[in-house]
Design a protein around this motif. Sequence first.
Motif, PDB file in Angstrom:
ATOM      1  N   SER A   6       0.823  -1.211   0.000  1.00  0.00           N
ATOM      2  CA  SER A   6       0.000   0.000   0.000  1.00  0.00           C
ATOM      3  C   SER A   6       0.855   1.258   0.000  1.00  0.00           C
ATOM      4  CB  SER A   6      -0.950   0.002   1.197  1.00  0.00           C
ATOM      5  OG  SER A   6      -0.230  -0.039   2.421  1.00  0.00           O
ATOM      6  N   ARG A   7       1.950   1.248   0.737  1.00  0.00           N
ATOM      7  CA  ARG A   7       2.808   2.440   0.786  1.00  0.00           C
ATOM      8  C   ARG A   7       3.508   2.660  -0.553  1.00  0.00           C
ATOM      9  NH1 ARG A   7       6.480   2.556   6.017  1.00  0.00           N
ATOM     10  NH2 ARG A   7       6.798   4.684   5.251  1.00  0.00           N
ATOM     11  N   GLU A  43       0.934   4.171  -2.781  1.00  0.00           N
ATOM     12  CA  GLU A  43       0.696   5.575  -2.415  1.00  0.00           C
ATOM     13  C   GLU A  43       1.772   6.470  -3.005  1.00  0.00           C
ATOM     14  OE1 GLU A  43       0.502   5.797   1.784  1.00  0.00           O
ATOM     15  OE2 GLU A  43      -1.364   4.637   1.950  1.00  0.00           O
TER      16      GLU A  43
END
Length: 310
Positions: free
Chosen positions: A145-146, A149
């Motif tokens: 997810s990071r 992002e």
Amino acid sequence: MIRPLLLCFFFCVAFGRSKPTEKKNRMMEALLSNKQHEDDKGFEYDHEAFLGEDEAPEFDKLPLEESLRRLGLIVDRIDVNKDDFISEDELRIWITSVQRNHSFEQMENQWNQYDTDRDGLISWDEYNRTKYSDGSHQESGFDLSRVMEREERLFRAADRDADLKADKQEFNAFLHPENHQHMREVLVQDTMDEIDKNRDGFIDLKEFMDDLNIPEGEEDLPEGAETERQHFLDKKDKNNDGKLDKQETMDWLFKPDLSYSDAEAKHLVTESDADKDGKLTKKEILNNHEMFVGSQVTNYGDALLRHDEF
């Protein structure tokens, strides 16, 4: 696919620290070649730096006489001020240009993979869906997810008209942000966000050393640890306040003492400069054609084989 430099950057963020003795390279510049720079074993590194990674092998197919002729034409192009000499700066500009053309060709090769609706644009949804929807990136069990992002942040920075769709220039800036001035701020901010653990908006010496996996105070430090510490204090921290602000971080990432292109230009001049005047004549370059192109020559690969000027 985002080039190896940035993939390393993203995955270091997502997956935590590497081995304690492993040193990170945060300089925002792509390598000129993945080959070892060992002239006593061959000039593959120099060929890829001078010609481009994909182009260099093509020129081995040319006869020596033809490769020399074409190398002479390249020298004429490199000599932008037409003084019949090639300076280190002119070589650096040439090498940088070759590498950036190579990055654009890499983008072209990936374009159809992500432009799934064939409208001549790649939306963030198209990119995200194509890259991540099959679940292959989750096989390792890590949460990406990071990484996603940060990719979206880069995509939005590259998307200059803010329509969440990238044309080829914008997509190239997304894939190769280190080559584009307007992408630097987001890369700097990402770096600061990762290293600045106390969230004070600066990178202090401890955070800097921690990022290099060099704990302060240990007696048995990895090789080069003290050099890194002194570089922080003497060169990176320009206002001597014990920490790096955003501008100092940008200078660290984008203004190294000697870039890869600078180093290669200096190397080519040093090794080929027979009269040691600090610059090269066409004759000096042709006499050292093995270093520049091997038995081959030139600029942008097969396309040049078709150009009338050759």
